[in-house]
Write a protein that holds these residues in place. Structure first.
Motif, PDB file in Angstrom:
ATOM      1  N   ASP A 116      -6.677   6.452   4.386  1.00  0.00           N
ATOM      2  CA  ASP A 116      -6.805   5.011   4.169  1.00  0.00           C
ATOM      3  C   ASP A 116      -5.840   4.265   5.103  1.00  0.00           C
ATOM      4  N   GLU A 117      -6.388   3.512   6.037  1.00  0.00           N
ATOM      5  CA  GLU A 117      -5.561   2.831   7.044  1.00  0.00           C
ATOM      6  C   GLU A 117      -4.816   1.617   6.485  1.00  0.00           C
ATOM      7  N   SER A 118      -5.165   1.202   5.248  1.00  0.00           N
ATOM      8  CA  SER A 118      -4.515   0.028   4.659  1.00  0.00           C
ATOM      9  C   SER A 118      -3.144   0.354   4.059  1.00  0.00           C
ATOM     10  N   ASP A 151      -7.812  -9.606  -2.207  1.00  0.00           N
ATOM     11  CA  ASP A 151      -7.557  -9.123  -0.851  1.00  0.00           C
ATOM     12  C   ASP A 151      -7.734  -7.604  -0.868  1.00  0.00           C
ATOM     13  N   ASP A 152      -8.667  -7.102  -0.070  1.00  0.00           N
ATOM     14  CA  ASP A 152      -8.989  -5.671  -0.093  1.00  0.00           C
ATOM     15  C   ASP A 152      -7.792  -4.810   0.308  1.00  0.00           C
ATOM     16  N   VAL A 153      -7.053  -5.250   1.327  1.00  0.00           N
ATOM     17  CA  VAL A 153      -5.901  -4.453   1.791  1.00  0.00           C
ATOM     18  C   VAL A 153      -4.827  -4.384   0.704  1.00  0.00           C
ATOM     19  N   ILE A 154      -4.500  -5.539   0.110  1.00  0.00           N
ATOM     20  CA  ILE A 154      -3.470  -5.530  -0.946  1.00  0.00           C
ATOM     21  C   ILE A 154      -3.927  -4.684  -2.129  1.00  0.00           C
ATOM     22  N   SER A 155      -5.222  -4.731  -2.449  1.00  0.00           N
ATOM     23  CA  SER A 155      -5.707  -3.914  -3.572  1.00  0.00           C
ATOM     24  C   SER A 155      -5.430  -2.430  -3.323  1.00  0.00           C
ATOM     25  N   ARG A 156      -5.676  -1.983  -2.105  1.00  0.00           N
ATOM     26  CA  ARG A 156      -5.461  -0.572  -1.772  1.00  0.00           C
ATOM     27  C   ARG A 156      -3.970  -0.222  -1.819  1.00  0.00           C
ATOM     28  N   VAL A 157      -3.140  -1.156  -1.356  1.00  0.00           N
ATOM     29  CA  VAL A 157      -1.686  -0.935  -1.405  1.00  0.00           C
ATOM     30  C   VAL A 157      -1.229  -0.786  -2.862  1.00  0.00           C
ATOM     31  N   LEU A 158      -1.764  -1.621  -3.750  1.00  0.00           N
ATOM     32  CA  LEU A 158      -1.371  -1.524  -5.164  1.00  0.00           C
ATOM     33  C   LEU A 158      -1.885  -0.238  -5.807  1.00  0.00           C
ATOM     34  N   TYR A 159      -3.125   0.154  -5.484  1.00  0.00           N
ATOM     35  CA  TYR A 159      -3.637   1.424  -6.027  1.00  0.00           C
ATOM     36  C   TYR A 159      -2.754   2.601  -5.583  1.00  0.00           C
ATOM     37  N   ALA A 160      -2.331   2.562  -4.309  1.00  0.00           N
ATOM     38  CA  ALA A 160      -1.583   3.692  -3.737  1.00  0.00           C
ATOM     39  C   ALA A 160      -0.106   3.683  -4.106  1.00  0.00           C
TER      40      ALA A 160
END
Length: 481
Positions: free
Chosen positions: A266-268, A364-373
């Motif tokens: 995941d590049e985000s 925000d798709d990028v922030i969502s991925r950061v929070l999941y990770a």
């Protein structure tokens, strides 16, 4: 249905990602047909049809105009344009007409406008089939927006030889959203009420119940939700009808695109990781703590949520619970938008506790991925949740859900209290602030045992949520009809 030729299925939806996505329906309409085609191409010819919304035009995806067609609906002539594009190899038909063709959102919120958009689309999608001369076996409609197409098959088009033998499947993603308010549009376009005597009177001229009555199969988006809609608490006045016709009601859990949601590439996120390299994961949390101005400490549990800010999602209980847990160590990051009142409460909470609470009031798709990770604990205190995808994304990224025992959450999360060995999260039945506090306290206690926590993370990350499993169940339904 015989299996010696491909089943022809038209998948009709108001939205389909990545062209248009407002909620979970968009995810499903983008991914399910693609999975069916990728995994079972020798058994199925599936194509999607959706309105050519302004947002789809703005994306300017490659497309080709097929042509124009017109049809009569009551006293109105409806002129349509038909285009074709594709999503992951699936042909996607885009229909435009005067009720779709204006600069407006996917859902107006104005029932007169939404009613005309989707009532006309429900007829246009059937007329598009005639224009294409594509005779289908199955119409798979989704929610109220396309339910009227199912009703039209057994009324307006009942004696039409072109549609002879077409069977209908209707997926219910959210029963409370039944299309009430579209009645003026339906009258204008010549729809007649359902003649099913088992329907309540109010439901006989309401889109979703009309589609339910006319379909051969009603598929809820999780087995748990398919059981819940048979009860007064979740049945929205349709529970008696659904109980009486329980033989055509079933549930299939939605999946997620495990290639798109993949922490190993995941590049985000700042540090990719896997089950085998779980120790890499914590770097995402440390980076986020630093960026948010929190204390940078891997031993402080980070609570996260990615959600629509609404009552249904249980957001008020979070805002009530956290101030009661200030004596415990935790940090909290929220991403979401929705109710103006809840947006304001989110901002206020972050202002009062800037060292431990951060709120991004947007999507925000990028922030969502950061929070999941980055998160350790993912909050999902929904009052009801037909399926839910956020908990699946969170588990895929090793972020353990604390969630209410409802709908698809029961089907996708294995609770710690039931069996710590196989657990992938924490489930609680008491849908109150007190219930959330009790479950969150348990999760915070378990977090302190690193061995148990990592075992749960590994359980969560290796749970199979891929669409292929669900797609096979849909194919079996199509073939059974």
């Amino acid at each position: 249905m015989t299996n010696n030729r491909k089943i022809k299925v038209l998948f009709a939806s108001a939205e389909a990602a990545p062209f248009a996505k407002v909620g979970g329906l968009g995810d499903v309409a983008g991914a399910l047909p693609a999975s069916l085609l990728q995994n079972f191409s020798d058994e199925i010819d599936i194509r999607t049809i959706m309105p050519f919304h302004a947002v789809v035009k703005a994306k300017n995806a490659p497309r080709k105009k097929i042509g124009n067609f017109s049809f009569q609906a009551n006293t109105k002539q409806i002129d349509c344009e038909l285009f074709i594009s594709e999503i992951d190899g699936v042909p996607v038909y885009l229909i435009d007409n005067p009720y779709i063709n204006h600069d407006s959102p996917v859902y107006h919120g104005d029932w007169q406008l939404d009613g005309m958009k989707y009532a006309s689309f429900s007829l246009a999608l059937l007329e598009a089939l005639r224009y294409l001369d594509w005779k289908i076996d199955i119409l798979h409609a989704n929610d109220w927006h396309t339910a009227l197409a199912v009703h039209a098959l057994v009324t307006t088009y009942k004696s039409d030889p072109f549609f002879a033998g077409v069977k209908a499947v209707l997926s219910v993603h959210n029963l409370p959203y039944n299309g009430w308010g579209s009645q003026d549009a339906m009258n204008l376009l010549g729809f007649t009420a359902s003649q099913d005597p088992d329907l309540p009177d109010w439901a006989k001229f309401t889109p979703l119940p009309m589609g339910i009555a006319a379909s051969q199969k009603v598929i809820a988006v999780s087995p748990g939700y398919s059981r819940e809609i048979l009860t007064p608490e979740y049945g929205c006045g349709m529970e008696n009808y659904l109980q009486k016709h329980v033989g055509k009601v079933m549930g299939i859990l939605n999946g997620i695109d495990e290639d798109r949601w993949n922490p190993t590439e995941d590049e985000s996120i700042s540090h990719c990781f896997s089950v085998e390299q779980l120790s890499e994961r914590v770097q995402n949390k440390l980076d986020l703590q630093k960026a948010l101005g929190f204390e940078v400490n891997e031993n402080i549990p980070l609570l996260t949520i990615v959600t629509r800010l609404s009552e249904q999602k249980g957001v008020p209980s979070i805002f009530e619970a956290l101030p009661q847990l200030l004596d415990r160590k935790w940090q909290f990051a929220l991403l979401g938008s929705g109710s103006p009142d809840l947006e304001e409460r989110a901002r206020k909470l972050a202002e009062e506790h800037p060292q431990r609470i951060a709120c991004f009031v947007k999507y925000d798709d990028v922030i969502s991925r950061v929070l999941y990770a980055s998160g350790d604990i993912f909050l999902m205190p929904s009052l009801y949740e037909p399926c839910g995808l956020s908990q699946m994304f969170a588990m895929r990224y090793g972020n353990l859900p604390v969630a209410t025992a409802t709908g698809g959450l029961i089907d996708s999360i294995r609770g710690y209290s039931a069996n710590p060995e196989t657990a992938t999260g924490f489930l609680y039945s008491d849908k109150t602030t007190a219930g959330l506090i009790k479950s969150l306290n348990l999760a915070l206690d378990v977090f302190e045992n690193k061995e148990t926590w990592q075992a749960m993370q590994k359980n969560a990350m290796t749970t199979d949520f891929c669409w292929k499993t669900s797609a096979k169940k849909y194919l079996d339904v199509y073939q059974s009809l």
